[in-house]
Design a protein around this motif. Structure first.
Motif, PDB file in Angstrom:
ATOM      1  N   ASP A   1       2.926   6.698   8.119  1.00  4.34           N
ATOM      2  CA  ASP A   1       2.994   5.479   8.918  1.00  4.34           C
ATOM      3  C   ASP A   1       1.707   5.198   9.685  1.00  4.34           C
ATOM      4  O   ASP A   1       1.536   4.116  10.247  1.00  4.34           O
ATOM      5  CB  ASP A   1       4.171   5.561   9.897  1.00  4.34           C
ATOM      6  N   SER A   2       0.819   6.168   9.741  1.00  4.72           N
ATOM      7  CA  SER A   2      -0.443   5.969  10.460  1.00  4.72           C
ATOM      8  C   SER A   2      -1.552   5.600   9.493  1.00  4.72           C
ATOM      9  O   SER A   2      -1.433   5.789   8.285  1.00  4.72           O
ATOM     10  CB  SER A   2      -0.820   7.250  11.223  1.00  4.72           C
ATOM     11  N   ASP A   3      -2.592   5.066  10.005  1.00  5.45           N
ATOM     12  CA  ASP A   3      -3.719   4.637   9.163  1.00  5.45           C
ATOM     13  C   ASP A   3      -4.675   5.801   8.971  1.00  5.45           C
ATOM     14  O   ASP A   3      -5.681   5.944   9.676  1.00  5.45           O
ATOM     15  CB  ASP A   3      -4.435   3.458   9.834  1.00  5.45           C
TER      16      ASP A   3
ATOM     17  N   VAL B   1       0.854  -1.184   0.000  1.00 11.77           N
ATOM     18  CA  VAL B   1       0.000   0.000   0.000  1.00 11.77           C
ATOM     19  C   VAL B   1       0.893   1.237   0.000  1.00 11.77           C
ATOM     20  O   VAL B   1       1.790   1.355   0.840  1.00 11.77           O
ATOM     21  CB  VAL B   1      -0.945   0.005   1.223  1.00 11.77           C
TER      22      VAL B   1
ATOM     23  N   SER C   1      -6.537   8.738   6.010  1.00 13.68           N
ATOM     24  CA  SER C   1      -7.094   8.779   4.664  1.00 13.68           C
ATOM     25  C   SER C   1      -6.085   9.372   3.691  1.00 13.68           C
ATOM     26  O   SER C   1      -5.157  10.092   4.079  1.00 13.68           O
ATOM     27  CB  SER C   1      -8.368   9.623   4.652  1.00 13.68           C
TER      28      SER C   1
END
Length: 895
Positions: free
Chosen positions: A87-89, A67, A91
């Motif tokens: 590195d964070s989820d 991804v 948008s």
């Protein structure tokens, strides 16, 4: 080194400069695998190392794509704020916002490179979509590379690219390397570059890998290329893989009806899919072929030999069902690969006949050789016929022991069957083959055996051809009356039964040659009639022989206009019809023509080009060797002595006057030039004692002249039948003889006529003029003798040849090409268009067209393909005087 990418680099540089002004741009860089996308981008960066802030990331062909993989590749260039969001989820919208903020805060413009986006995950595509819509507000250049052969109309990337702002999106297509580009990359012989161009279609990766692997066979592919192609094939469906593997055993273009027979259920879908992926392409005849030969070979290498054999069998059956008469050559090939002896034996002779009629004798021999691998399963008649046919076709290319052995094998089979007609026919052919190998005695023995056998049979074309062969052998040995008698005997048969034009063509050639060399010009008309009939009935070997004998007559009798025309036409004909065994004999006559015209260095160049070819028989080389020996003597070359000795040795082995006379006369001339008169007398005595029939024609006349010069009484050659220049000198009219020689364009015998003139008040004038003629020819070997004659005449002459300025290259070139034409020809050979050549020479396209038209006319060809064929057979055309052509555009040397 980056080759033929200057335009692409210039476009990238321009887009980067424009982007730096605050109006961002998008550059699309499509291209097949190995075309050089990464190399281009690396070169672009190296040129602009500190001008921009670079972000470079790529996508990979993973089963589970990373991804936002390209963005993670760029992480080392990101600030902590971007890294934290990446590195964070979060948008895509939030990531894009932070990323855009970073770009706007940079102190220098940015270049964003996303490689191999055909493998991009959905998140990366969404990111690019959003970025692309906002790029015009940034000081940034967005570069997206992808493999266009892996992105069809329904590929997600295709949809994305269509949504970019078109006015700010530039597509940079990377074209395959041209033949010229490959030549620059290879840095070696153009033949190697042409081969690489043919099998790689200009793909730089393929070229590099092939160059790195020197011991690869014709059908083998380097492991690196196989692995790259295998990775691509493995991403196809199983149906597509099976489809391509089946087609990979077909080396030529593939007709669509055959594909539909092999895949009746889904042929069209598979074709469309493989074309979209640019694995297959459609040619101008709507047939399919692999886009790269290396892709075909790599695909084929994935399959077992047993599977390939079964597939060849399947294709053979499909071709027979479709239209066996239309596919004879293909059926032969696939039946051979399927090891189907019955079908190979049935179709190989048919395929060979088609190839032979088209002048592709090498191909015909290959078809017949494939059938001979199964000769144990053939009937005796078919086996003998195959050996005969293969021997005939192979002999037109090269006459070696295998060719003769095949005739002997056919002869043995017919003898076991008491087929006297076939026995006689093969004895006749063996006579012909032994003659080509320079074994004259053996040739005559086999000719006599053929006649004895055939005279025990009924009248037939074979018997008449044996008579005509006997005529030919007599003609070659200067027994002209016997040649005419045997030839007329063959013609009498043909008059009774004119259903076989081959007899008439062959006999007319022999009789016509014998008459022409006996000063009966009606013979020339017979030779022309033989040629006309041979061309009309497509008897290619007989046409080649007619061209040769007309040329031999024209050169020998100093009809230089006829010689120029016929030699040129004959070489073109031989080259176009795979008649190599005839071509080089004609090239030898071409060298002789230049020698007789006093163009000695050109004659040396041409004859040396023939003698460098190892596969030629003695008789194919002998005309060139005889010329080389004499011109080296006249030019004063140190190797002349060895050439003279070899020429005599080879001439003696033939026992034919047409070779013995010039070989010994060359030695007589060499001895006279060096003042070794006792050696000259040895060779004169040898000729007088040889079994030679002297008729007083042009071929004999030079010997009569040397008899006169050495004051030897001539009781064998009728002086009153000699050509005019010879008669003049023998009557003591040396100046008139010299003028006569000059008037027909032969300066060397003109010089000798003046040097051998009796002492008179005009001796100094004669000698000075002879020296002038010899200097113009660069005839150093003869000028030493001229200095001695000058001393006898009362004046001193320094025989050291003064080197003049640059000689007229048009005169130096054997075909009369001008300097500019010699410069243009290599680029024609390399395949450049008229427009490309005009740009290279900074001349108008019309000017280049005129130069090329002149080249075609002087080479007697009508197309670029025919130019290639002539240069292939006569390499001296393009390498005259070992000159090196320079590229007027970039001063690159081109061999």
């Amino acid at each position: 080194m980056i080759i033929e990418r200057d335009n692409a680099i210039a476009i990238l540089n321009k887009l980067a400069v424009n982007s730096a002004t605050g109006h961002g741009q998008i550059a699309l860089v499509p291209g097949e695998a190995g075309i050089g996308k990464t190399t281009l981008l690396q070169h672009f960066i190296s040129q602009n190392n500190n001008r921009y802030q670079y972000y470079w990331g790529g996508c990979e062909a993973l089963l589970t794509p990373r991804v936002l993989g390209p963005l993670h590749d760029m992480s080392s260039a990101f600030s902590l704020d971007v890294l934290k969001v990446l590195d964070s989820d979060v948008s895509i919208t939030k990531l894009l916002k932070i990323f855009l903020q970073e770009l706007t805060s940079l102190s220098q413009p940015a270049v964003l490179i996303f490689e191999d986006t055909h493998w991009a995950d959905n998140a990366t595509l969404d990111f690019l979509k959003c970025l692309g819509r906002r790029i015009t507000a940034l000081s940034a250049l967005l570069i997206i590379s992808y493999r266009q052969d892996e992105t069809g109309l329904r590929h997600p990337l295709t949809n994305l690219l269509g949504e970019f702002p078109q006015s700010d999106t530039t597509r940079i297509d990377l074209e395959p390397l041209t033949l010229e580009g490959i030549q620059q990359m290879v840095g070696s012989a153009s033949d190697n570059a042409a081969h690489l161009h043919a099998i790689t279609k200009g793909n730089p990766f393929f070229i590099t890998e092939l160059l790195a692997t020197s011991d690869i066979g014709d059908e083998q592919v380097p492991a690196s290329i196989q692995e790259a192609i295998a990775a691509r094939l493995n991403r196809l469906t199983l149906e597509e893989q099976n489809f391509l593997e089946t087609l990979s055993v077909i080396p030529s273009s593939i007709e669509q009806p055959l594909i539909r027979q092999l895949f009746p259920k889904n042929a069209d879908d598979l074709l469309i899919s493989c074309e979209e992926k640019q694995l297959l392409e459609t040619d101008n005849n709507n047939n399919l072929r692999f886009r790269h030969e290396l892709v075909r070979l790599s695909t084929k290498s994935r399959t077992s030999s047993l599977w390939q054999k079964s597939t060849h069998k399947q294709i053979t059956e499909a071709l027979i069902l479709d239209d066996c008469d239309k596919h004879i050559k293909q059926i032969t090939y696939h039946a051979y690969r399927a090891r189907d002896a019955h079908l190979v034996l049935e179709y190989a002779s048919k395929a060979a006949n088609i190839a032979s009629q088209a002048g592709a004798h090498s191909e015909a021999a290959t078809h017949l050789a494939s059938a001979l691998e199964f000769d144990s399963e053939a009937t005796p008649e078919l086996k003998a016929s195959l050996y005969e046919s293969w021997s005939y076709e192979a002999a037109l290319i090269e006459i070696d022991d295998k060719v003769i052995s095949a005739r002997h094998r056919a002869l043995a089979i017919w003898r076991a069957m008491d087929r006297f007609d076939k026995i006689g026919e093969n004895l006749r052919w063996l006579s012909r083959l032994y003659w080509y190998q320079g074994q004259a005695a053996k040739a005559n023995q086999y000719a006599d055996k053929a006649i004895r056998v055939l005279e025990s049979t009924e009248d037939s074309a074979q018997k008449a051809m044996a008579y005509s062969l006997k005529s030919q052998l007599n003609m070659l040995n200067s027994h002209m009356e016997d040649a005419i008698s045997w030839g007329n005997k063959a013609l009498e048969f043909e008059a009774k039964d004119n259903r076989n034009p081959e007899v008439r063509i062959h006999a007319l050639n022999n009789v016509g040659t014998a008459m022409a060399f006996s000063d009966d010009l009606a013979g020339l008309d017979l030779l022309r009639e033989s040629l006309r009939l041979a061309l009309r009935h497509n008897f290619q070997e007989h046409a080649a022989r007619a061209y040769t004998n007309i040329s031999d007559y024209a050169v020998g009798c100093r009809d230089f206009e006829l010689a120029e025309k016929t030699i040129s036409e004959g070489i073109e004909f031989d080259s176009n019809h795979d008649l190599d065994s005839c071509t080089y004999y004609l090239v030898g006559l071409h060298a002789q023509l230049r020698m007789k015209q006093g163009r000695l260095e050109e004659a040396e160049t041409i004859s040396q080009s023939v003698l460098k070819l190892e596969q030629l028989t003695l008789l194919m080389k002998l005309p060139a060797l005889l010329v080389l020996a004499r011109v080296q003597t006249r030019l004063g070359r140190p190797e002349a002595k060895d050439s003279l000795g070899k020429a005599l040795k080879d001439a003696i082995s033939t026992s034919e006057a047409q070779y013995l006379l010039p070989a010994r006369i060359s030695l007589v001339e060499a001895a006279w030039l060096s003042g070794q008169h006792e050696i000259a007398n040895i060779h004169i005595d040898a000729l007088l004692s040889d079994d030679i029939s002297f008729t007083g024609n042009w071929r004999d006349s030079e010997f009569a002249l040397w008899l006169h010069r050495y004051k030897i009484k001539n009781n064998i050659i009728p002086v009153d039948r000699l050509p005019a220049p010879y008669q003049m000198e023998i009557r003591g009219e040396n100046k008139a003889a010299a003028l006569a020689w000059e008037s027909i364009g032969s300066p060397f015998p003109a010089a000798l006529a003046l040097l051998t003139a009796p002492a008179s008040e005009d001796s100094v004038e004669h000698t000075k003029y002879a020296i002038k003629l010899l200097e113009n020819m660069q005839a150093t070997g003869a000028l030493q003798r001229a200095s001695e004659v000058a001393a006898e005449s009362g004046f001193r002459y320094n025989a050291n040849l003064q080197k003049s300025g640059r000689k007229n290259q048009s005169r130096q070139h054997p075909l009369g090409l001008t300097i500019k034409e010699q410069e243009i020809l290599p680029w024609v050979i390399k395949g450049l268009s008229n427009r490309e050549i005009s740009e290279r020479f900074s001349r108008s396209e019309r000017t280049i067209e005129n130069h090329i038209a002149s080249i075609f006319r002087k080479l007697n060809v009508h197309s670029r393909l025919e130019v290639l064929l002539r240069v292939k057979n006569e390499p001296w055309i393009i390498s005259n005087n070992n000159s090196v052509q320079t590229d007027p555009k970039d001063n690159q040397k081109v061999t």
